[in-house]
Design a protein around this motif. Structure first.
Motif, mmCIF file in Angstrom:
data_model
loop_
_atom_site.group_PDB
_atom_site.id
_atom_site.type_symbol
_atom_site.label_atom_id
_atom_site.label_comp_id
_atom_site.label_asym_id
_atom_site.label_seq_id
_atom_site.Cartn_x
_atom_site.Cartn_y
_atom_site.Cartn_z
ATOM 1 N N ARG A 323 -2.036 -8.990 -3.302
ATOM 2 C CA ARG A 323 -2.325 -7.560 -3.281
ATOM 3 C C ARG A 323 -2.068 -6.921 -1.912
ATOM 4 N N SER A 326 0.787 -3.927 -1.598
ATOM 5 C CA SER A 326 0.457 -2.617 -2.154
ATOM 6 C C SER A 326 -0.642 -1.936 -1.336
ATOM 7 N N ALA A 327 -1.640 -2.703 -0.881
ATOM 8 C CA ALA A 327 -2.707 -2.108 -0.079
ATOM 9 C C ALA A 327 -2.160 -1.577 1.236
ATOM 10 N N GLU A 330 0.113 1.644 0.588
ATOM 11 C CA GLU A 330 -0.614 2.859 0.212
ATOM 12 C C GLU A 330 -1.584 3.321 1.297
ATOM 13 N N ALA A 369 -8.509 1.321 -0.241
ATOM 14 C CA ALA A 369 -7.791 0.130 0.206
ATOM 15 C C ALA A 369 -8.465 -1.140 -0.304
ATOM 16 N N ARG A 372 -7.773 -2.002 -3.988
ATOM 17 C CA ARG A 372 -6.483 -2.595 -4.339
ATOM 18 C C ARG A 372 -6.581 -4.103 -4.518
#
Length: 374
Positions: A323, A326-327, A330, A369, A372
């Motif tokens: 993960r 993506s964290a 974003e 955050a 995620r």
């Protein structure tokens, strides 16, 4: 000469000491309970911290000993001190984090504000305490509890019968007043062996199911009086019990504007994780400075606000590391810290720190955050 610091316990707190130890030029060595623990990068030995021979073998090649947890038995700690080993915090201080009844008695001697309390060794004694305190009480096992374990809210003496049945001769449970509080705070102090102390800003901690979920630094709406009282309480405890290293004082802010001490921790603490990215000197660096008897760093915040959100449980499918991308994509302003642990419901597997000028924005980003990873 490089100072060799031995850490007993291989959990995430020892893991987060590794980077600042490297930066300070310290040689960090870890006695881990098992292979593959969080601090495996620095683990130089694996063994039982309750076994004196194992611990003696580990400390033979270090200059000072400190801890990832408070569970090393007193007889082991005192044997090390008798051997001439530098132990920080020492057994005389650590006993107050190991036994809540001993802690309560010492805080009473120091005149520190705390909930009303009493030792109880049977249901009748507990019922009398409940009757004298508005029909309810908090019951705690004096040793071994953490993250909500070993804590129970009761309305009748019989609700702790299973715990009473497990008591040995001369042992007791701790009964505490059921405090009406508006929020929980935490005050951190660092203290060197020679007595130098620094105080971090008081923070607000948010608990869910007995586990710390979020920390806001500094505590919103904490006026000068609250800050002054919290700091005074923390400093008086640190000096009064002679702690060396980091001390965390967990506090209740009551609805009649009192601050009462809940519990103590003598090590880096979840309430201080925000300082890794939000303070001039993070708690892990500060703890190492203190136990190595190096000058302490400034504890002041770097930003108006820092919010720490724990990653609890982790993803149901796949690894936590899956993960990351993506964290990071974003929420590029979030600082992500993971513990090398496999996900499990309710388990602390990492945390996220976010700093900034606007509290609402910082809270949102930190929560988003962390989410995620769930």
């Amino acid at each position: 000469m490089t100072v060799r610091v031995g850490v007993i316990g291989g959990g995430q707190l020892a893991r987060m000491m590794i980077a600042p130890a490297v930066e300070l030029g310290l040689d960090l060595r870890v006695l881990a309970e098992d292979e593959g623990m969080s601090a495996r990068l620095a683990a130089t030995a694996v063994g039982d911290y309750r076994d004196l021979d194992t611990v003696r073998a580990f400390v033979r090649d270090v200059d000072v000993v400190t801890f990832d947890h408070e569970h090393v038995p007193q007889e082991v700690l005192r044997a090390l001190v008798a051997d001439g080993v530098r132990v920080h915090p020492g057994p005389d201080a650590l006993q107050y984090a190991q036994d809540k009844l001993v802690m309560r008695a010492r805080l009473a001697e120091l005149g520190v504000p705390q909930p009303d309390w009493a030792p109880v060794d049977d249901a009748g004694e507990l019922q009398r305490f409940i009757d004298d305190h508005g029909g309810g009480a908090v019951v705690k096992t004096p040793r071994g509890g953490y993250d909500g374990k070993g804590v129970r809210v009761v309305r009748a003496g019989g609700e702790a019968d299973d715990w009473f049945a497990g008591l040995a001769e001369g042992e007791a449970l701790l009964a505490e007043e059921l405090v009406s509080f508006t929020r929980e705070l935490a005050q951190q102090i660092a203290r060197r062996p020679g007595g130098q102390m620094v105080a971090y800003p008081v923070v607000e901690t948010v608990q869910r199911d007995g586990v710390c979920a979020e920390v806001i630094a500094p505590a919103p709406g904490a006026g000068a009086r609250v800050q002054e009282v919290a700091e005074r309480i923390g400093l008086s405890i640190a000096e009064g019990i002679g702690v060396t290293g980091m001390l965390a004082v967990e506090l209740f802010e009551t609805d009649d504007e009192r601050l009462l001490v809940n519990e103590l921790a003598m090590r880096p603490h979840n309430s201080g994780h925000w300082s890794q990215d939000g303070a001039v000197t993070g708690q892990f660096e500060q703890h190492l400075r203190a136990v190595a008897d190096l000058p302490l760093g400034h504890p002041e915040p770097r930003s108006p606000w820092t919010v720490m959100v724990n990653i609890l449980g982790g993803p149901e499918q796949g690894a936590l590391e899956d993960r990351f991308a993506s964290a990071m994509s974003e929420h590029p302003g979030a600082k992500i810290h993971t513990y090398g642990k496999s996900p499990r419901p309710g388990r602390k597997v990492g945390h996220v720190n976010v700093t900034g000028d606007e509290l609402d924005d910082v809270v949102y980003t930190a929560r988003a955050a962390a989410a995620r990873f769930l």
